[in-house]
Design an enzyme around this catalytic site. Structure first.
Site, PDB file in Angstrom:
ATOM      1  N   ARG A 197       1.689  -5.534  58.189  1.00 46.54           N
ATOM      2  CA  ARG A 197       1.502  -4.494  59.094  1.00 46.54           C
ATOM      3  C   ARG A 197       1.781  -3.003  58.883  1.00 46.54           C
ATOM      4  O   ARG A 197       0.988  -2.212  59.414  1.00 46.54           O
ATOM      5  CB  ARG A 197       2.401  -4.941  60.123  1.00 46.54           C
ATOM      6  CG  ARG A 197       2.213  -6.403  61.054  1.00 46.54           C
ATOM      7  CD  ARG A 197       3.397  -6.901  62.054  1.00 46.54           C
ATOM      8  NE  ARG A 197       4.695  -6.976  61.309  1.00 46.54           N
ATOM      9  CZ  ARG A 197       5.679  -6.556  62.002  1.00 46.54           C
ATOM     10  NH1 ARG A 197       5.854  -6.412  63.149  1.00 46.54           N
ATOM     11  NH2 ARG A 197       6.851  -6.706  61.196  1.00 46.54           N
ATOM     12  N   ASN A 224       3.008  -9.363  64.941  1.00 46.35           N
ATOM     13  CA  ASN A 224       3.216 -10.862  64.341  1.00 46.35           C
ATOM     14  C   ASN A 224       3.120 -11.588  65.587  1.00 46.35           C
ATOM     15  O   ASN A 224       3.540 -11.418  66.702  1.00 46.35           O
ATOM     16  CB  ASN A 224       4.491 -10.797  63.769  1.00 46.35           C
ATOM     17  CG  ASN A 224       4.777 -10.197  62.494  1.00 46.35           C
ATOM     18  OD1 ASN A 224       3.708 -10.052  61.780  1.00 46.35           O
ATOM     19  ND2 ASN A 224       5.830 -10.170  61.977  1.00 46.35           N
TER      20      ASN A 224
END
Length: 97
Positions: A26, A44
């Site tokens: 990320r 997520n």
């Protein structure tokens, strides 16, 4: 009013499957998106995927999608499913969730 042009803003939603949680994926995605001038998020999901939402010029979103599939991401990407739509706006910066 101008017709749609190459810099038309779009919304890219991409679901990335593989070993992409807990590996800096990320953060890496956020860095690439900011370099491309995009706004959105990388989140997520409970099933182990990462959902990437990006808004900005089509060309920049295409480049981000290309990067997600490049094999040069942290972890391991097995598949990327994308959906294109109209931008919704209201996004500021690019956040990790």
């Amino acid at each position: 009013m101008s017709e749609k042009n190459e810099q038309e803003n779009v919304r890219l939603t991409a679901w990335v499957r593989g070993r992409v949680q807990g590996v800096g994926f990320r953060w890496w995605t956020r860095s690439r998106a900011l370099e491309l001038g995009l706004v959105g998020s990388a989140s997520n999901l409970a099933d182990g995927r990462v959902e990437v939402i990006a808004e900005g010029p089509r060309e920049s979103c295409d480049k981000l999608l290309e990067l997600l599939r490049s094999g040069e991401t942290p972890g391991r990407v097995d598949a990327v499913i994308e959906r294109w739509s109209e931008p919704r706006g209201g996004l500021v910066g690019f956040v990790e969730r």
